[in-house]
Motif scaffolding. Structure first.
Motif, PDB file in Angstrom:
ATOM      1  N   ARG A  32       0.858  -1.181   0.000  1.00  0.00           N
ATOM      2  CA  ARG A  32       0.000   0.000   0.000  1.00  0.00           C
ATOM      3  C   ARG A  32       0.899   1.237   0.000  1.00  0.00           C
ATOM      4  O   ARG A  32       1.808   1.359   0.802  1.00  0.00           O
ATOM      5  CB  ARG A  32      -0.917   0.029   1.214  1.00  0.00           C
ATOM      6  N   TYR A  34       0.704   5.396   0.220  1.00  0.00           N
ATOM      7  CA  TYR A  34      -0.182   6.507   0.543  1.00  0.00           C
ATOM      8  C   TYR A  34       0.645   7.740   0.879  1.00  0.00           C
ATOM      9  O   TYR A  34       1.836   7.658   1.148  1.00  0.00           O
ATOM     10  CB  TYR A  34      -1.162   6.155   1.662  1.00  0.00           C
ATOM     11  N   ASN A  54      -9.781  -1.320   0.513  1.00  0.00           N
ATOM     12  CA  ASN A  54     -10.984  -0.530   0.762  1.00  0.00           C
ATOM     13  C   ASN A  54     -11.787  -0.372  -0.513  1.00  0.00           C
ATOM     14  O   ASN A  54     -11.242  -0.486  -1.622  1.00  0.00           O
ATOM     15  CB  ASN A  54     -10.607   0.838   1.333  1.00  0.00           C
ATOM     16  N   ASP A  56     -12.891   2.084  -2.216  1.00  0.00           N
ATOM     17  CA  ASP A  56     -12.500   3.097  -3.192  1.00  0.00           C
ATOM     18  C   ASP A  56     -11.023   3.016  -3.588  1.00  0.00           C
ATOM     19  O   ASP A  56     -10.538   3.836  -4.357  1.00  0.00           O
ATOM     20  CB  ASP A  56     -12.837   4.499  -2.688  1.00  0.00           C
ATOM     21  N   ASP A  57     -10.301   2.016  -3.080  1.00  0.00           N
ATOM     22  CA  ASP A  57      -8.891   1.849  -3.430  1.00  0.00           C
ATOM     23  C   ASP A  57      -8.719   1.498  -4.900  1.00  0.00           C
ATOM     24  O   ASP A  57      -9.603   0.914  -5.525  1.00  0.00           O
ATOM     25  CB  ASP A  57      -8.252   0.723  -2.603  1.00  0.00           C
ATOM     26  N   ASP A  70      -4.989   4.653  -2.440  1.00  0.00           N
ATOM     27  CA  ASP A  70      -6.263   5.353  -2.379  1.00  0.00           C
ATOM     28  C   ASP A  70      -6.278   6.435  -3.463  1.00  0.00           C
ATOM     29  O   ASP A  70      -5.231   6.904  -3.905  1.00  0.00           O
ATOM     30  CB  ASP A  70      -6.486   5.963  -0.992  1.00  0.00           C
TER      31      ASP A  70
END
Length: 112
Positions: A32, A34, A54, A56-57, A70
């Protein structure tokens, strides 16, 4: 998960190999990426391994590895390239970000 894309972020072969090595035998583990506010130049790149995605990822798949990001963070590094380096300072994932106007000396923070 919002969608799967493969062209918005490039990965060097070093980064791909390191992610494969770190996620070996862990099918659900993804890198991930971010962005956090802070750092000496305004924003900081963050990297963690995560099993969760998630709704909306954005998922990026390359050579049997997956990266999760994201949508807000993606807008800051869209078109960038992720590399993995090992040198006298240590080892780390780094971002070559075409959107960054300035970066700090260590390369872990930037501003737009």
């Amino acid at each position: 998960m919002k969608n799967t894309i493969n062209n918005h972020i490039k990965l060097t072969q070093n980064a791909i190999n390191k992610i494969k090595n770190l996620t070996l035998n862990k099918k659900n583990l993804k890198l991930r990426i971010y962005i956090l506010g802070g750092g000496c130049s305004g924003f900081q790149y963050q990297f963690i391994f995560d099993e969760n995605i998630n709704k909306d990822d954005v998922l990026i798949n390359k050579e049997n590895i997956s990266i999760v990001i994201d949508p807000i963070s993606l807008q800051y590094i869209n078109g960038g390239k992720i590399d993995y380096i090992e040198n006298l300072e240590g080892s780390k994932f780094v971002v070559n970000n075409p959107n960054a106007k300035n970066t700090c000396g260590c390369g872990s923070s930037f501003n737009i």
